[in-house]
Design a protein around this motif. Structure first.
Motif, short mmCIF file in Angstrom:
data_model
loop_
_atom_site.label_atom_id
_atom_site.label_comp_id
_atom_site.label_asym_id
_atom_site.label_seq_id
_atom_site.Cartn_x
_atom_site.Cartn_y
_atom_site.Cartn_z
N TRP A 33 -16.63 3.92 19.00
CA TRP A 33 -15.26 4.40 19.16
C TRP A 33 -14.24 3.79 18.19
O TRP A 33 -13.07 4.15 18.23
N LEU A 34 -14.68 2.91 17.32
CA LEU A 34 -13.71 2.18 16.47
C LEU A 34 -12.92 3.10 15.55
O LEU A 34 -11.73 2.90 15.34
N ASP A 35 -13.55 4.13 15.00
CA ASP A 35 -12.84 5.03 14.07
C ASP A 35 -11.84 5.92 14.80
O ASP A 35 -10.99 6.55 14.16
N PHE A 36 -11.92 5.98 16.12
CA PHE A 36 -10.98 6.76 16.91
C PHE A 36 -9.83 5.91 17.44
O PHE A 36 -8.96 6.40 18.14
N THR A 37 -9.85 4.63 17.11
CA THR A 37 -8.81 3.70 17.56
C THR A 37 -8.11 3.19 16.32
O THR A 37 -8.45 2.14 15.77
N LYS A 38 -7.09 3.95 15.88
CA LYS A 38 -6.42 3.66 14.62
C LYS A 38 -5.05 3.03 14.79
O LYS A 38 -4.49 2.50 13.85
N ASN A 39 -4.50 3.11 16.01
CA ASN A 39 -3.16 2.55 16.26
C ASN A 39 -3.00 2.24 17.74
O ASN A 39 -3.88 2.56 18.56
N VAL A 40 -1.88 1.63 18.07
CA VAL A 40 -1.61 1.23 19.46
C VAL A 40 -1.60 2.44 20.39
O VAL A 40 -2.06 2.35 21.53
#
Length: 181
Positions: A40-47
């Motif tokens: 899921w890291l690439d889908f977590t780009k900002n707060v």
């Protein structure tokens, strides 16, 4: 608010929207490290992405389908641990977890997984706790192994991680075995 004290250093607290900034900070700090094992890291780009994740976890909690907590180590959020799925029909709790790279090697996640396993069996009445980890993620696999889980098998190509599949190793703990410990 769900808070579960594990010991003098550790507790688990149900995620809240106010945790979004810290969770994103940890995600960003450990992005490359976590990316090796979590999809899921690439889908977590900002707060805002972390905030939306928390909203989703709160909805799953309200529906009694999952419980996502932040890990508090000496009062500071250092990662997350959850019952990714609570299967009430079959009485199975599926545990997932991740920890900021700067807090590894302190026994935090082993204590967290112990507490989640114990709570699932003694408080939620689950018959089984399931932990799965990528075959080559030896740190993550070491946790259920240290806790006496049974290695039950391998699921081939269980998860797509960015550009390749990884096999998962399945560990299980039955209530009857946990109570005999």
């Amino acid at each position: 608010m769900f808070v579960h004290k594990i010991d003098e250093e550790l507790s688990l607290k149900l995620t809240e929207e106010k945790d979004a900034e810290r969770l994103f900070e940890l995600t960003d700090n450990s992005r490359e490290y976590l990316r090796e094992w979590l999809p899921w890291l690439d889908f977590t780009k900002n707060v805002e992405d972390s905030r939306n994740f928390i909203k989703g976890t709160r909805q799953s909690y309200a529906e009694n389908k999952a419980v996502t907590t932040v890990i508090l180590y000496k009062g500071e959020i250092v990662g997350a641990a959850s019952y990714n799925t609570l299967d009430w029909t079959n009485k199975v709790a599926y545990i997932g977890y991740w920890l900021d790279k700067d807090y590894q090697g302190k026994g935090i996640m082993t204590r967290v997984a112990y507490a989640l396993t114990d709570y699932a069996i003694t408080e939620l009445g689950m018959n089984r706790v399931d932990i799965r980890a990528a075959e080559n993620n030896l740190k993550s696999r070491g946790i259920p192994e240290r806790l006496g889980f049974t290695l039950e098998g391998k699921i081939r190509q269980a998860e797509w991680l960015y550009d390749h599949y990884v096999d998962h190793i399945v560990y299980g703990m039955l209530a009857e075995d946990w109570k005999k410990r």
